[in-house]
Design a protein around this motif. Sequence first.
Motif, mmCIF file in Angstrom:
data_model
loop_
_atom_site.group_PDB
_atom_site.id
_atom_site.type_symbol
_atom_site.label_atom_id
_atom_site.label_comp_id
_atom_site.label_asym_id
_atom_site.label_seq_id
_atom_site.Cartn_x
_atom_site.Cartn_y
_atom_site.Cartn_z
ATOM 1 N N ILE A 1 0.839 -1.211 0.000
ATOM 2 C CA ILE A 1 0.000 0.000 0.000
ATOM 3 C C ILE A 1 0.866 1.249 0.000
ATOM 4 O O ILE A 1 0.715 2.146 -0.841
ATOM 5 C CB ILE A 1 -0.923 0.015 1.229
ATOM 6 N N SER A 2 1.823 1.285 0.957
ATOM 7 C CA SER A 2 2.644 2.510 1.038
ATOM 8 C C SER A 2 3.508 2.646 -0.203
ATOM 9 O O SER A 2 3.771 3.746 -0.673
ATOM 10 C CB SER A 2 3.507 2.472 2.290
ATOM 11 N N GLY A 3 3.958 1.497 -0.746
ATOM 12 C CA GLY A 3 4.773 1.569 -1.953
ATOM 13 C C GLY A 3 4.005 2.178 -3.112
ATOM 14 O O GLY A 3 4.532 3.010 -3.860
ATOM 15 N N ILE A 4 2.746 1.781 -3.247
ATOM 16 C CA ILE A 4 1.954 2.343 -4.354
ATOM 17 C C ILE A 4 1.793 3.839 -4.179
ATOM 18 O O ILE A 4 1.930 4.625 -5.128
ATOM 19 C CB ILE A 4 0.584 1.647 -4.428
ATOM 20 N N TRP A 5 1.528 4.282 -2.950
ATOM 21 C CA TRP A 5 1.393 5.730 -2.720
ATOM 22 C C TRP A 5 2.679 6.452 -3.088
ATOM 23 O O TRP A 5 2.656 7.493 -3.751
ATOM 24 C CB TRP A 5 1.121 5.994 -1.234
#
Lengths: 659, 209, 304
Positions: free
Chosen positions: A37-41
Amino acid sequence: MIILFKIAIIFTFVLFIFPKQFQYYFGLILHLVIISISGIWAVKTLILSSKLTLPFIPFLGNNLSIEIDQLSAFFILVIDFTMLTGIIYAKGYLQPYFHKKNKIEMAWHFFNFLWLHISMLLVVSIRDVLPFLIIWEIMSLSSFFLVIFETEKEETIKIGIKYLIQMHIGVAFLMAAFIYAYVSSGETLNFDGLSVYFASHNPFGLFMLFFIGFGIKAGFIPLHSWLPHAHPAAPSHVSGVMSGVMIKMGIYGILRVLMYIHHDLFNIGLFILIMSLISGLIGVSLAIVQHDVKKLLAYHSIENIGIIGIGIGLGVIGLAKNIPVLAALGFGGGILHILNHSLFKSLLFYTAGSVYKQTHTRNIEQLGGLIKKMPKTALFFLLGAIAISGLPPFNGFISEFLIYSGIFKSLHSAGLFTDIVLMFSFAGLAIIGGLALFCFTKVFSVIFLGTTRSSKVEHATEVNSSMLIPDFIIGFMIIIIGFVPVIFVHPLSQIIGSFFIETTAIHQMISTFNNISLSSGVFIIIIGLLWALRSWQQKRQTIKEDKTWACAYTGANPAVHQYTATSYADNFRQLSSKIVNVKKDFKDFDETEIFPKKRKFETHSSDIFENYLITIPSDRILAFLEKIAVFQTGKIQHYLLYALLFLALIFLLTFLNLI
Amino acid sequence: MTYLFIILYTITLIYFALSERVKKFVWLLSIQGFILFGIAFFSLHKIKIFDFIFILAETILVKSLIVPWFLNKVRKHNHLKRVQETSVPVSYSLIIVVMILLFSFLFNNFLNSNYIHTKYFTVSFASILFGIYFIIIHKNIFSHVVGYLIIENGTFLLSLAVGSVMPMMVNLAILLDILMGVLVLGVFINRIGDAFESTKIDKLSKLKD
Amino acid sequence: MISLLLILISSLFFVGIIVKVKAKIAARKMPPVLQPVYDVIRLFKKGAVYSQTTSVIFKIAPLVYFSSVFLAVLFIPIGSNEGLLSFEGDFVFFAYLLGIGKFMTIISAMDTGSGFEGMGANREALYSMLAEPAFFIIAGSMALFTDNISFHDLFLHLKQDADLYYIIGIASTYVLVYIAMVENSRMPIDDPKTHLELTMVHEVMILDNSGFDLGLIHIATWLKFSIYGALISNFIISNSWNLYWQIAVFLGIQFAFSTIVGILESFRARNKIEKNPQWIIMLSAISIVVFLTVLIITQKIILN
């Protein structure tokens, strides 16, 4: 997607329900969810080059939001990568502890590991002050519990408590700084509110408070005393993560505060540069004389924080004196070194942890010849050692090269004082690089090469493959950054752009980077050709194996006259004796002793900053307080007497009209 | 050309910090005398020919030949040890001499004065500071004489800095200083060397008892 | 291409001339000038003996060392001919490339588990660490002077008429000659004549190498001398000269450099080993004086 994130956070509590065998896998799944999730953001922010704002939770009436700009995105990616390798490594490393610890202790460990990850991600994304400080506190607490994992050793708890106290001193400084800014400028308690304060006051004083607060976390000298104790005491996957990313949170804080200062920058830049040069030089000097491998790596983290600080300090000086090349390349080198250091330092901690797991000792004087028993671990340690010394063709060289380019390109256009500062900084960087080479040749040679120095090495074998997978991943990244640095030009220029610096200098580096890739490629090709040539030549000759040349002395085991780590470091110790403070402990030979008896020789290095700043003052305060403790007699009659005396005193003072 | 000699002078200061042998100190002093001869030759234009020849003769004869010869005699007479120890390790002394040089150049730039010839002032200030440092770190009285002579060389350069015309008075004063210092201390050392065993200053301070 | 060929050719004769000069001064019979080449050819025809204590590091280190020195040669320009590889900041790459060669040599010396080689290894690490700043400060002074940062551009723009240019040239040559002596462990750091393990630095690290590896290491030593000779010659060769004149002057300077090394080795005594670090720090101090001189030339320090 933010809902998924919140669900993942809540699910961390579910960890306690699972039995021991499944806890690890559940933790791994949660980590992977959070990372994706954080990587996509982060990737979205970097590609679209815009800030991302997401509403998080309602907090004290206002809606708290996560704001991810380019700097936060960079840190999120670094954190994610290091935590991923950490959790993969942890499976193999924690294997022997499975039977000693019960279900709650293991669950608590994985719980804290998850919360360390979550809190670090939130630290770089939250801008409101009070939630920021709460999350900072959660980060310190979770790392404290991770450090004291081996609670059966009494030393560990003492070290953990020292660590916790120093972290709280840091938080106290941060709170004081924020409150002072709030009170003087009346703006909201938010990072953005700092810009109003800095616009109207001299930024140096408040910056100093922030520097001390964040510097305790980062590990600048003289605020570093917790680092060399906490990293060896913690289990290796925790040390790797702490050294790899947690201390960078201090650097993040300093960078974030720097974003809001736009005038009077020269003194701030000079201050950061001087503190970083001192940290770099003293850190690596202290590292050379250690014989505990993890303490040595901890001192190296201090040195690398110094190198990052040199890059940032030079960048700020470039901004102050309006030299765009220096600003862009200084910041670029510093920020790239954040990524590089997290890579090779975590690799070194994982391989050192593998060695510890197999030999049960961290003392390098008892190791030796391990390359024959653990070849893959040795190869990765060598990769990390070459990378941390900043040698081509690996990634450490690229970030130092950026800083050097920035300095040399701006020498001609700078003023006199700036030129002398620049000269000291590149001379300092050259010395730091040389000392790092000295230290890592010593460590690698003493641990892996030569012959075994004690029986602890007898039973060592190669570790199982789950502990080697993170080494492979990190090694791959190190080689990619070293051989093809051009792919980082665009993201770096984006991150630096948020500091209001023109980024043309970084784009000009593209052709240089291509040339470096070409040269590194030619290097490998020449080595390959020579290897082929030699194999062809040696097929037609006789190759023999024999003992090492010992000047015809056949009386003893070759390990007896092999160089030890202490003797290797000795000539440097003579040069720097005032700083490293090594005490030798031995009994000299008597004149009448014709046949010498057995002797013991010990050397210990103590940290002079820790001695003068912490140990000696605290001993004196304790001695003083013990004298006052006379009043605490423990008898209730004395306490009632004190109460009566106090009443009499108040009566007397009121009578005399003094209060 | 003057700049060349000024830079060579700074390099001799660095060699003073590096060397530990007494013979080398004397040799470096004579080289410094020769460099001062070069500086005087290339930069003093506006004075009378007699003064000019006198200054040149003084630097080359007194500073490069007579004083080193005399110091060598004293050294041999007292059987001085070949290596004189310092109380600060040489590596740190080298760093300090570089700091002194940088400080004096920066200080001069900071002053930015039009009344003095800054090219001589920088190196004279550095020389005086270094001479004082030299006396502080060495424990032998012979090295103190050498340090004193370095300060004298610095003062010579200072007089070049503050005036383009060197009056005879300043020159005679410096000459007298050197002769007095070297003669008195030299005679003194010979006498002390005959009466006592060593020339170390901590032993000498017991003299007053 | 021309610079590569010239450096390779001059490296073949370099050590031979040094030995010849030393023999002549000591009134001994002089060996032929290509004797080192004959020795290396003989080594290439031999097999090898590897120690049981060593590992794959010992086998790969000489290859990495030779490749690093050979790649470093490709960067050096001569006069107006640039090296095969040239980019901005290449002298930093050059210095660190020699660094990785040293790293591998040091760990291969420690690999043998011999006390002698360990001694050489730690001395080599300390001395090369102390000599790094001197090289960088000289390169920095030239970058300050010419506002360019690749080897080729630095030397291209270096010639300007100022009488202080000569002092920069002379002082830089002095420092570079001594840095070359530190890198190759010759006088006054170490005496290659004595072959006493107690006083050796580089010689002792290669005690256990044999055959093809030893041949490569010898060739790398010649190349290193040649590199520093080429750097020194760049201070003297001006770009406006004719190509043949540049080549002739280059070969003359290499010959002069090797003769001076021979004379230095014959007459100068070795430093006491414990005094070596402070002697090397002196080189950095002199390079800082060079930096100050450049500051004076570029008028940042105002002197009247």
